[in-house]
Design a protein around this motif. Structure first.
Motif, PDB file in Angstrom:
ATOM      1  N   PHE B 139       0.805  -1.221   0.000  1.00  0.00           N
ATOM      2  CA  PHE B 139       0.000   0.000   0.000  1.00  0.00           C
ATOM      3  C   PHE B 139       0.838   1.271   0.000  1.00  0.00           C
ATOM      4  O   PHE B 139       0.312   2.368   0.077  1.00  0.00           O
ATOM      5  N   MET B 140       2.151   1.114  -0.056  1.00  0.00           N
ATOM      6  CA  MET B 140       3.002   2.304  -0.065  1.00  0.00           C
ATOM      7  C   MET B 140       3.226   2.730  -1.510  1.00  0.00           C
ATOM      8  O   MET B 140       3.457   1.890  -2.375  1.00  0.00           O
ATOM      9  N   SER B 141       3.193   4.022  -1.758  1.00  0.00           N
ATOM     10  CA  SER B 141       3.414   4.465  -3.129  1.00  0.00           C
ATOM     11  C   SER B 141       4.908   4.466  -3.429  1.00  0.00           C
ATOM     12  O   SER B 141       5.739   4.552  -2.535  1.00  0.00           O
ATOM     13  N   VAL B 143       6.674   6.678  -4.666  1.00  0.00           N
ATOM     14  CA  VAL B 143       7.361   7.913  -4.273  1.00  0.00           C
ATOM     15  C   VAL B 143       7.961   7.753  -2.879  1.00  0.00           C
ATOM     16  O   VAL B 143       9.121   8.105  -2.640  1.00  0.00           O
ATOM     17  N   ILE B 144       7.187   7.186  -1.971  1.00  0.00           N
ATOM     18  CA  ILE B 144       7.677   7.009  -0.609  1.00  0.00           C
ATOM     19  C   ILE B 144       8.775   5.948  -0.575  1.00  0.00           C
ATOM     20  O   ILE B 144       9.792   6.111   0.095  1.00  0.00           O
TER      21      ILE B 144
END
Lengths: 517, 321, 291
Positions: B139-141, B143-144
């Motif tokens: 669930f982390m994008s 970008v992160i």
């Protein structure tokens, strides 16, 4: 079980009815497909008729534009309504999140029902649509309007297609690039703000090696650079490197990296790197963390944009109030070939006016009048500050904006409608010295900008291969700075550029350039 | 053994006979309810997948959205020629293929291994906790993730590089050395998607009955033989299907991830079709050209899917159909 | 002897297994802890410390901003609605289509399966799909976020093969009892498929929750923007288009705000997982076959 069956049935009927709807819709649109958007045009015609008959009737304008906030204004917003009243229009604004505006723009273009005004970049899909007659040629109309007639010539040239104007640009400062510098470090070392590239070098050298923060440790850098290539572009322009394209005496154009000054600039950068004045991981540094080292007092300068100075200052003061007044800003330093500044394109997208939604010159006049009105002081205040008494107060002649987020959302994204031509006329909070200095720098920079002669030209080769071509040169520059390649490597990269479509690109640009003269 | 297979063959033959005895009409009538169940799904595919499929034709046009499909000029294979003659074509192809292979070899087995390991855990609360934790990064994008990767790997104070320096005395330029680019990309994918990938295998494992394990234990099968002879076979058809389907998107790489991890020093190995198409198709809005590139990728995918399905059937697996 | 060897090997394996899975779990979870920590930290701290799990100064500023208006709450509401509705529709369509396709004797089955697989690789692209959605009158409706993506062919194929692997004994028994195909499907197949349903509930729900692209194309009314669209906006504006952001009018979003929106947009779907987990952890076929 019965329940699930009936659910299925429901779904089924739903799908089926949708299917039926599809058929009837299809036949509708095919019957009127000859003149795409027949329906809407006849509607607007009758609207226009009413409006001309009775001048009190507001004119309906549909607009597609960017949203930067999570909650763009709605027609219920007092600011929105105030704009409608002020301009005697009825606005239908579609806000599209700016992160993926391009996709939505292309879809809208393809769907055929364009709004009266659509925000666009000068992409090849826009230019194709212009060539197909999708948008009004505004060149001969602009002079009739008080504000629109004052559009900046450099920017007008930048947005033009075959010498004609197809959009109302949203002005941004041309001379926005600038250097933030630690004034307190300069003071500690007894140095002055640099005015030449060599002085700037000396300052960065002292910032790196002479313990400018006086903590007795070797923990500082001259400047900080990230993966984002902007700072190198800005600095190489100081040396007299042309902006994208240089012009020979015979009037032909050549790419900037063939200019002798380019080599000078690169050697300067390489010296910076070898002397440790810049962070050694700049080629991979996360651009989102770029300014952190400056804010933390690890780097003494940052080559970016003027408005970054006060933004960084605010963060520094938040962590350590004693740093108030420790930041200064300057625009450019003088290189061996004079004083030069790399300009921005001078605008952030433009509004094109659709020929299908705005059919007659009379209607065009109303749209242009609307945009002209929005450039007046009253228009800019409504679009940028909102409504007095609701969104801001005037206390003893000073502007005090609301802090209620819900109220801010009511007007914030309306500023996307503004062109700021000929100048900013909205209200601002009283500015401090640094912000004032930033504005001075913007104005000074504008005097020394280096124009890109090929900016209005649109290259087919570049549309297809531009990014690869750009990367060849940008990558070689980085590799040269960090010492992975030498001069021979630079020449190889140039050769590769030529063979990867660069030669055709130069030919194409020159041909277009001759035609446009 | 032989008897068994004889028997099953006989049963099969009978089934064939009974089917062929019916006329087509009778078969349709017999399966009327099955066809009824098919209708909503079929409608979906017709409406949203096949109706828009004329869109691929714009690869052979100079499509102008404003002019529309019918008015746009036909140019034949021009865009394909332009693409194949692009001086970077082979570099893009090589980078794309190598990354895809790495993905297949290193990422694809990861969720299977983790699922097998999770399956061996007997404490339910521990198993569930781990399952939940490994699934978070999905669930982390990007970008992160890119930003966190930079924080850990940077040569100026990154934790991992500090550890490397401690043990070897030297820093490693993970982020800029082209040799590390592909391992880094694959490691990120493994980190992000392994936990998510295990879900489907765990679901498949849920169908292995305790009896099968008990029987294996009775036969004296140890831990690893049980894994090999009971657990893994239960996953086999799922693995084969996922593998075949993965091949259909063989040339797709996550644009965002690659884009974020690319820099001037590693671009020679980082440029792939997807990063190229993003610039041409989205930024420049060249629909026909980017559709042509997409069509090329799709054709490769189709060949791979059907080729793999054929091979799988040859090797006695059920395959896709 | 043999057995003893096995158990001691087994024990070593158990220890190794526990430790490696624990490390894996930590490595996947700690970055998320950082995201949470950063959402409570001040901008100055985020700039000063590269990585931390507990902020020195805890501030609620980012969350105060998020919840100062009902924008984010409303967008989460939209996301929940689309996710629930979409998952139900998708599951129904997928199951009803997968079942007939799992029957080998169905006439035309191979053709249909080929056509389905074909769509996984070939698609008409953004523009023609948009035209279809528009002509169906779905623009600006939440159905536009569901119907065009209702069946994932990938999942359809997997569900189909799950159905294929179901034991045939029960079905045959039901048929002898006089059940039609319809009856077999609803009374035998569906109840047997609980783990499959749980799995694909999760897959579809996560898909609908994470999707922002369809909303971008089809939804103009910002009251119907799902939370992922807002998240995407915040994350991308300052990154991919670096240097192009319209900073003169809008300051770039603060780091802590981005992190807080990540937390707000991720937690609802994260807590969904453990609830489904117990369903696909259950042994399924065992009981019913025996009974």
């Amino acid at each position: 079980m019965e329940k699930s069956k009936s659910l299925l049935l429901l779904l089924f009927t739903l799908l089926f009815s949708v299917m039926l709807a599809a058929c009837s819709d299809d036949s509708d649109s095919s019957s009127s497909s000859e003149g795409n958007g027949n329906d809407s045009s006849s509607e607007t015609e009758s609207d226009g008729g009413e409006a001309s008959g009775d001048s009190e009737e507001p004119y309906e304008i549909s607009i597609m534009t960017n949203a930067y906030t999570p909650e763009p204004p709605t027609p219920e917003s007092p600011a929105w309504q105030a704009i409608e009243d002020f301009t005697n229009t009825e606005l239908d604004i579609t806000y599209v999140p700016s992160s993926n505006y391009d996709e939505r723009f292309n879809i809208t273009l393809a769907s055929g029902d364009l709004p009266s005004m659509i925000l666009t970049n000068k992409t090849s899909s826009f230019i194709n649509a212009v060539n197909d007659g999708a948008f009004w040629d505004l060149t001969d109309y602009l002079d009739d309007y008080e504000n629109l007639s004052q559009m900046n010539d450099i920017v007008k040239n930048n947005i033009s297609i075959d010498g004609k104007i197809y959009g109302l640009y949203r002005a941004r400062p041309l001379g926005r690039m600038a250097v933030s510098i630690r004034q307190d470090w300069l003071d500690n070392l007894g140095m002055e703000t640099p005015t030449t590239t060599e002085e700037f070098y000396d300052v960065m050298y002292a910032f790196t090696h002479d313990d400018p923060d006086g903590n007795g440790q070797d923990d500082t850098l001259g400047t900080i650079v990230s993966e984002y290539p902007g700072p190198w572009d800005i600095m190489q322009t100081w040396f007299g490197v042309p902006n994208k394209w240089g012009e020979n005496e015979d009037g032909t154009l050549y790419p900037y990296f063939q200019d002798p000054a380019y080599k000078e600039a690169l050697d300067y950068f390489k010296r910076m790197y070898d002397d440790g004045l810049v962070n050694d991981d700049f080629a991979v540094m996360d651009p989102a963390k770029w300014h952190d080292a400056y804010v933390n007092g690890e780097a003494g300068t940052v080559v970016d944009v003027a408005d970054a100075a006060s933004r960084n200052r605010d963060k520094m003061v938040e962590a350590d109030p004693s740093l108030e007044g420790s930041v200064d800003v300057f625009g450019a330093v003088e290189g061996p070939n004079g004083l030069h500044h790399l300009p921005t394109s001078g605008y952030n997208m433009m509004y094109a006016i659709s020929t299908t939604a705005v059919e007659t010159e009379e209607e065009l006049h109303k749209v242009l009048q609307f945009m002209d009105d929005m450039n007046t002081e009253e228009g800019q205040k409504l679009g940028y500050n909102g409504v007095e008494g609701t969104h801001y107060e005037m206390k003893d002649g000073e502007f005090v904006p609301t802090t209620d987020q819900a109220l801010i959302y009511e007007y914030e994204d309306l500023n996307q409608l503004l062109m700021f031509v000929p100048e900013d006329r909205y209200l601002t909070e009283p500015v401090d010295d640094l912000t004032k200095k930033e504005e001075e720098v913007l104005a000074e920079n504008e005097e020394i900008v280096v124009g890109n002669p090929a900016e209005p030209l649109v290259s087919e080769v570049y549309s297809r291969q531009g990014q690869q071509l750009d990367n060849i040169i940008l990558d070689a520059r980085v590799q040269y700075i960090v010492g992975q390649i030498d001069e021979a490597g630079l020449e190889e990269a140039e050769q590769l550029w030529m063979n990867s479509g660069g030669k055709e690109y130069i030919e194409e640009i020159n041909q277009l350039y001759q035609e446009s003269q | 053994m032989a008897q068994m297979s004889m028997k099953s063959k006989k049963v099969k033959n009978e089934a064939v006979v009974s089917t062929t005895q019916l006329t087509k009409m009778q078969q349709l009538l017999r399966d009327k309810w099955l066809y009824f169940l098919l209708i909503p799904g079929a409608l979906y595919f017709i409406l949203f997948k096949y109706l828009p499929m004329w869109g691929v034709l714009i690869a052979f046009q100079d499509y102008s959205p404003f002019r529309g499909f019918w008015e746009s000029e036909w140019v034949g294979a021009e865009h394909f020629l332009n693409f194949f003659q692009n001086p970077d074509f082979f570099r893009l192809l090589r980078n794309t293929l190598i990354l895809a292979l790495y993905d297949l070899v290193f990422f694809f087995p990861a969720p299977i291994i983790v699922a097998l390991l999770l399956n061996e855990l007997r404490r339910q609360y521990f198993k569930r906790t781990i399952q939940t934790l490994v699934y978070v990064p999905h669930f982390m994008s990007w970008v992160i993730i890119a930003s966190i990767t930079y924080i850990f790997l940077t040569t100026s104070g990154g934790a991992i590089n500090a550890a490397v320096e401690f043990f070897t005395g030297e820093k490693i330029n993970f982020l800029s050395n082209p040799d590390y680019f592909r391992p880094m990309i694959i490691a990120q994918v493994i980190w992000k998607e392994t936990g998510w990938g295990t879900v489907i295998f765990l679901a498949a494992l849920a169908s292995v009955s305790a009896e099968q394990y008990e029987a294996a234990i009775m036969d004296g099968a140890g831990r690893f033989r049980r894994m090999w002879h009971v657990t893994l076979p239960a996953l086999r058809s799922t693995i084969v299907i996922l593998l075949i389907l993965r091949l259909g998107n063989f040339l797709d790489q996550g644009f965002q991830q690659i884009f974020l991890m690319t820099n001037s020093l590693n671009r020679s190995v980082a440029d792939v079709f997807d990063t190229y198409v993003y610039f041409v198709g989205i930024t420049q809005g060249m629909f026909s050209y980017s559709t042509a590139v997409g069509l090329f990728k799709a054709i490769v995918g189709i060949i791979l899917i059907y080729g793999a399905d054929y091979l799988a059937k040859k090797m006695g697996q059920t395959g896709l159909f | 002897m043999h057995k003893m060897h096995n158990t001691s090997m087994g024990r070593v394996f158990d220890v190794f297994n526990h430790i490696s899975l624990l490390l894996l779990g930590l490595s996947t979870f700690i970055p998320f802890v950082y995201v949470i920590a950063a959402s409570f930290a001040t901008e100055a701290e985020i700039a000063a410390r590269p990585f931390f799990l507990v902020p020195e100064t805890i501030t609620l500023a980012a969350y105060e901003y998020i919840f100062s208006t009902n924008t984010f709450i409303r967008s989460i509401g939209v996301s929940v609605l689309v996710t629930v509705l979409g998952t139900v529709v998708s599951l129904l369509l997928t199951m009803t289509m997968a079942y007939p396709l799992s029957r080998h004797h169905l006439l035309g089955r191979n053709l249909i399966l080929n056509l389905v697989v074909f769509t996984m690789v070939f698609n008409g692209g953004m523009i023609p799909t948009y035209m279809v959605v528009r002509s169906l009158g779905l623009l600006d409706s939440l159905w536009a976020l569901i119907l065009p993506v209702a069946i994932n062919p990938f999942y359809l194929i997997i569900v189909k093969s799950f159905f294929q692997n179901l034991p045939t004994e029960l079905e045959e028994a039901a048929r002898i009892d006089g059940c039609s195909d319809m009856g077999v499907f609803w009374r035998i197949v569906i109840p047997l498929s609980k783990p499959v349903i749980a799995t694909f509930t999760l897959f579809y729900a996560v898909f609908y929750w994470n999707d922002f692209f369809n909303a971008l194309l089809y939804i103009s009314d910002n009251a119907k923007w799902p939370v992922q669209l807002l998240l995407q906006q915040l994350m991308m504006v300052a990154n991919v288009d670096f240097g192009e952001m319209d900073v003169m009018l809008q300051d770039p979003p603060e780091e802590s705000l981005k992190m807080a929106v990540v937390v707000v947009a991720t937690i609802p779907i994260l807590i969904f997982y453990p609830f489904l987990q117990k369903h696909f952890a259950k042994g399924i076929l065992l009981g019913s076959v025996k009974g």
